[in-house]
Design a protein around this motif. Structure first.
Motif, short mmCIF file in Angstrom:
data_model
loop_
_atom_site.label_atom_id
_atom_site.label_comp_id
_atom_site.label_asym_id
_atom_site.label_seq_id
_atom_site.Cartn_x
_atom_site.Cartn_y
_atom_site.Cartn_z
N TYR B 107 0.83 -1.21 0.00
CA TYR B 107 0.00 0.00 0.00
C TYR B 107 0.86 1.26 0.00
N VAL B 108 1.89 1.26 -0.84
CA VAL B 108 2.72 2.45 -1.01
C VAL B 108 2.68 2.85 -2.48
N SER B 109 2.66 4.15 -2.73
CA SER B 109 2.63 4.65 -4.10
C SER B 109 4.05 4.79 -4.63
N TRP B 110 4.16 5.06 -5.91
CA TRP B 110 5.48 5.29 -6.53
C TRP B 110 6.17 6.49 -5.87
N TYR B 111 5.41 7.56 -5.63
CA TYR B 111 6.00 8.76 -5.03
C TYR B 111 6.56 8.48 -3.65
N THR B 112 5.79 7.72 -2.86
CA THR B 112 6.23 7.46 -1.49
C THR B 112 7.44 6.53 -1.50
N ALA B 113 7.45 5.59 -2.45
CA ALA B 113 8.62 4.70 -2.58
C ALA B 113 9.85 5.50 -3.00
N SER B 237 -0.07 -0.87 -16.29
CA SER B 237 -1.43 -0.55 -15.86
C SER B 237 -1.42 0.34 -14.63
N LEU B 238 -0.25 0.58 -14.08
CA LEU B 238 -0.18 1.35 -12.83
C LEU B 238 -0.19 2.85 -13.07
N ASN B 239 -0.67 3.56 -12.10
CA ASN B 239 -0.54 5.01 -12.04
C ASN B 239 0.30 5.28 -10.80
N ALA B 240 1.14 6.32 -10.86
CA ALA B 240 2.14 6.53 -9.80
C ALA B 240 1.52 6.72 -8.42
N LYS B 241 0.25 7.08 -8.36
CA LYS B 241 -0.34 7.28 -7.03
C LYS B 241 -1.07 6.05 -6.50
N PHE B 242 -1.11 4.98 -7.31
CA PHE B 242 -1.79 3.76 -6.88
C PHE B 242 -1.14 3.18 -5.62
N THR B 243 -1.95 2.62 -4.76
CA THR B 243 -1.45 1.89 -3.59
C THR B 243 -2.18 0.56 -3.56
N LEU B 244 -1.44 -0.53 -3.63
CA LEU B 244 -2.05 -1.85 -3.74
C LEU B 244 -1.51 -2.78 -2.66
N GLY B 245 -2.35 -3.74 -2.30
CA GLY B 245 -1.98 -4.68 -1.25
C GLY B 245 -0.97 -5.74 -1.66
N SER B 246 -0.55 -5.72 -2.92
CA SER B 246 0.44 -6.70 -3.36
C SER B 246 1.67 -6.01 -3.95
N GLY B 248 4.96 -3.54 -3.41
CA GLY B 248 5.93 -2.88 -2.54
C GLY B 248 7.11 -2.38 -3.37
N PHE B 249 8.29 -2.36 -2.79
CA PHE B 249 9.46 -1.88 -3.54
C PHE B 249 10.74 -2.20 -2.80
N ARG B 250 11.84 -2.01 -3.49
CA ARG B 250 13.18 -2.00 -2.87
C ARG B 250 13.96 -0.90 -3.57
N CYS B 251 15.09 -0.53 -3.00
CA CYS B 251 15.85 0.59 -3.56
C CYS B 251 17.15 0.11 -4.22
N ALA B 252 17.68 0.96 -5.06
CA ALA B 252 18.94 0.70 -5.75
C ALA B 252 19.86 1.90 -5.57
N GLN B 253 21.08 1.74 -6.01
CA GLN B 253 22.07 2.81 -5.88
C GLN B 253 23.07 2.65 -7.02
N ASP B 254 23.55 3.78 -7.52
CA ASP B 254 24.57 3.71 -8.58
C ASP B 254 25.86 3.11 -8.04
#
Lengths: 215, 257
Positions: B107-113, B237-246, B248-254
């Motif tokens: 339940y996190v959006s692209w912006y919050t991630a 199919s996603l929109n950046a503000k979507f929040t879904l129960g399935s 999530g995300f992880r982060c990367a770094q150069d």
């Protein structure tokens, strides 16, 4: 809140002006005041405003600019890049046509914003050159951010783009009319005929409401 | 003194907030499945990727330090209503259930991630980076041709995602030492919506025509990689503000160590 602080500060000025300590105090208060105005400016951006993206951008003149400082009048905004040879000229031409067709009493009260999709490749200088080549009026502003800001702004504008080979960018053709608070009013495709809904929306703006004194 | 600093640096490198630390991913090439066989491959530069998806606990630390991103404060334009709706509320504060702390945040959006990753001087992985790591099996960089590899992923996709995800890091790590690329959640990527520039808009300045309808799968490098098709379809199919129960995300770094 700000008025109270201001009065307190003015009182301070009158009471004590001479000693160094007081000068320091004044400076500290002035410094605090500058923060309070920053916080206030932020809290006036509506929750559903594109200006929530924030960040410090650069204009074609190399001036730093906060995104939310575009508030105060309606803005027509599109994402482009100056090296674009296909659809960008069409977007810009459509927006110029829009500006020319805007009723004369509103013309200088609607802004036009072009945001660079390729901030790594574009400099303020190249944006300036682009603006001159296209003969853009002072109603236009060109913005350079960074890749993170551009992606976030693009997402708030429901726009998509992708870097493809040879430095080209595939991107949506969307042109957006934002109201004076940065909320999306109308979105249309940036072609000669596609942009018509934006013109209609601009024409329906009442002159007195075009400029919002409290953005 | 020097040793002390080294130990500190190692600690920071291995445990920079997220529990699992980051894996070094060496450079490589990746051929997006939707391009035809003679189209250029995408080269992936060396980068680091979180070994595990971001957990509820990680995300709680983030919103505590950055109140702007708390459930009650987040601007509407950055997240839909269900944002962090799986958290409980105690003493006016939204927080994850104790039993969910080690589960991936959902339940996190692209912006919050994106904001979470930026707060740690990281970023979201690109689709190419994510897919490059996701094609590894436990023993090979590219395990996608291994027997059973596709089936395992498809089996998970076939399961209805009615049940909330389990804890992170419990599966077998892949070649890179990375967990949960498959079988736990879908994940946000930086350019999630840029691969299928089509959808609602036929006015795009340039479009991957290979993708359209029948020519899509016929022109693809590996039509049998149905799992990857599903991921591309899901992402677009996603929109950046979507929040879904399935999701999530992880982060990367150069870069790389």
């Amino acid at each position: 809140m700000q008025n109270l602080l201001w009065e307190a500060w003015a009182l301070d000025v009158r009471k004590m002006v001479t000693t160094k300590v007081n000068l320091m105090r004044m400076l500290i208060i002035a410094w605090l005041l500058s923060f309070s105005s920053l916080i206030m400016a932020n809290s006036t951006v509506p929750s559903d405003s594109v200006y929530q993206v924030g960040g410090t951008w650069q204009t074609e003149n190399g001036q730093p600019i906060k995104l939310e400082s575009l508030a105060g009048k309606p803005q027509v905004i599109a994402l482009i890049f100056t090296g674009c040879s296909n659809s960008c000229p069409i977007i810009v031409e459509s927006m110029k046509r829009l500006e020319n067709q805007t009723p004369s009493n509103l013309r200088n009260h609607v802004g036009f914003v072009l945001v660079s999709l390729t901030p790594d490749a574009d400099s303020p200088k190249s944006l300036k050159a682009f603006a001159e080549k296209k003969g853009l009026s002072p109603n236009w502003i060109l913005l350079k951010g960074n890749n993170e800001l551009v992606r976030a702004l693009s997402n708030t504008l429901n726009s998509r783009y992708k870097f493809v080979k040879d430095g080209d960018v595939a991107h949506s053709n969307t042109v957006t009319l934002l109201n004076s608070r940065g909320q999306i009013q109308v979105q249309a495709s940036g072609t000669t005929t596609g942009i018509q809904p934006i013109l209609e929306a601009i024409e329906s703006i009442h002159p007195s409401s075009a400029i919002d004194s409290k953005p | 003194m020097l040793r002390c600093c080294l130990v500190m640096m190692l600690l920071v490198a291995n445990n920079s907030w997220g529990e699992g630390g980051m894996a070094n991913i060496t450079a490589g090439e990746y051929r997006p499945l939707y391009l035809s066989a003679d189209s250029p491959v995408v080269s992936v530069s060396p980068f680091r990727l979180d070994k595990q998806p971001v957990t509820n606990q990680d995300f709680q630390n983030f919103v505590t330090k950055n109140p702007k991103w708390q459930r009650d404060n987040v601007p509407n334009i950055f997240a839909e209503k269900p944002y962090l709706s799986h958290w409980g509320k105690s003493a006016n504060q939204h927080e994850p259930l104790a039993s969910d702390l080690q589960k991936p945040v959902i339940y996190v959006s692209w912006y919050t991630a994106q904001a979470y990753c930026q707060a740690q001087q990281k970023r979201l992985p690109t689709v190419a980076e994510w897919e490059y790591v996701a094609q590894a099996s436990s023993s090979q960089k590219d395990g996608s041709q291994e027997k059973g590899y596709q089936q395992k992923i498809l089996d998970w996709y076939a399961k209805a995602s009615k049940q909330p995800p389990t804890e992170v890091g419990k599966d077998e790590a892949n070649y890179w030492g990375v967990h949960n690329m498959h079988g736990l959640i879908w994940e946000w990527t930086e350019d999630f919506n840029s691969n299928l520039i089509s959808g609602e808009s036929r006015d795009d300045s340039s479009v991957n025509k290979e993708l359209y309808c029948a020519s899509g799968s016929a022109g693809a490098v590996n039509p049998s990689d149905y799992a990857a098709f599903m991921r591309y379809g899901f992402r677009s199919s996603l929109n950046a503000k979507f929040t879904l129960g399935s999701l999530g995300f992880r982060c990367a770094q150069d870069g790389n160590d």
